[in-house]
Design an enzyme around this catalytic site. Structure first.
Site, PDB file in Angstrom:
ATOM      1  N   SER A  94       0.855  -1.185   0.000  1.00 32.29           N
ATOM      2  CA  SER A  94       0.000   0.000   0.000  1.00 32.29           C
ATOM      3  C   SER A  94       0.890   1.233   0.000  1.00 32.29           C
ATOM      4  CB  SER A  94      -0.883   0.009   1.258  1.00 32.29           C
ATOM      5  OG  SER A  94      -1.488   1.276   1.460  1.00 32.29           O
ATOM      6  N   TYR A 139      -2.826  -0.960  10.391  1.00 30.43           N
ATOM      7  CA  TYR A 139      -2.712  -1.172   8.938  1.00 30.43           C
ATOM      8  C   TYR A 139      -1.391  -0.617   8.410  1.00 30.43           C
ATOM      9  CZ  TYR A 139      -4.008  -1.194   3.994  1.00 30.43           C
ATOM     10  OH  TYR A 139      -4.032  -1.430   2.634  1.00 30.43           O
TER      11      TYR A 139
END
Length: 268
Positions: free
Chosen positions: A155, A168
């Site tokens: 990401s 995350y």
């Protein structure tokens, strides 16, 4: 070996978390390039069936296999199923991931462990098993220059901090060094390990945010649109092809320019 360096004919791909979003799109793009695909899913059997149908519509073979990537025994069983249905994989995409968002004072240990367990420990388990199976399979020079190709779905938040989602962001930051360390360790065996880092992509995981804050999200994207899962899937298909044979230990960012930090235009 195929004369078309972008083709994946004769190869088997295994994609985790392939019942929706980026995993589903990547499975379909890998099939479009010629690969047969093992479609891993955890909860959405209907989504996995949809992915299988998409692969088969392109004339390739596919099978859906349920497994929780955070569980060691289930990962081994997933790869065993791949070998039973087709053969050992030539391509593995570790894609399965999730979010459990909360402000730091409200984040529970369960929130933390669940995200780290799937996003980071799961990537470790998938990557370790992929490398073991690549070695056992041996080189298939007629279909690929590499012994195996492993791609992690990371990401932009492996480099951009993300308040309210520290679990995350930490999982993706860890994933970046997991990928690089594996690549450093096994590249001499002709195993190519890389990662793709999507920005804002239209998936289920961010559906509420897109609905409520799309205009604000677009301010962060110089290219002016939210990405489609296929934008990432096409990059993945290239990354595992012989056209990208010299790509080793790299993260390819697919974000419409988000990591250019557009808020700093005009010197901030």
């Amino acid at each position: 070996m195929t004369a078309d360096l972008f083709r994946l004919d004769g190869q088997v791909a295994l994609v985790t978390g392939a019942s929706s979003g980026i995993g589903q799109a990547s499975a379909i793009e890998l099939a479009r390039a010629g690969a047969d695909v093992v479609v891993n899913f955890h909860s959405s059997q209907d989504g996995a069936k949809e992915t299988v149908a998409g692969v088969e519509a392109l004339g390739r073979r596919a099978v859906a296999v349920k497994a929780d990537v955070s569980q060691e025994a289930e990962i081994a069983a997933l790869f065993d199923a791949c070998e039973r249905e087709f053969r050992s994989p030539d391509i593995v995409m570790s894609n399965a991931g999730l979010q459990r968002d909360a402000a730091i004072a409200d984040m529970t240990i369960e929130d933390w462990n669940t995200v780290i367990g799937v996003n980071l420990t799961g990537a470790f388990l998938v990557g370790r098993e992929a490398i073991r199976r690549f070695r056992a399979k041996g080189m298939r020079a007629e279909v690929s220059r590499a012994l195996g190709k492993l791609v992690f779905d990371s990401s932009v938040h492996q480099v951009i901090p993300w308040a309210g989602r520290v679990n995350y962001a930490a999982s993706k930051g860890g994933l970046a060094l997991l990928m690089q360390s594996l690549a450093q360790e096994v590249a001499n065996e002709k195993i190519r390990v890389n990662a793709v880092a999507p920005g804002a992509i239209a998936t289920r995981i961010n559906a509420d945010e897109r609905r409520d804050n799309e205009a604000k999200m677009l301010e962060l994207i110089p290219y002016g649109r939210i990405g489609d899962p296929a934008d990432v899937g096409r990059v993945v298909a290239w990354m595992v092809s012989d056209a990208a044979d010299y790509l080793v230990g790299q993260t390819v960012t697919v974000d419409g320019g988000m990591t250019l930090y557009p808020s700093f235009r005009g010197n901030g």
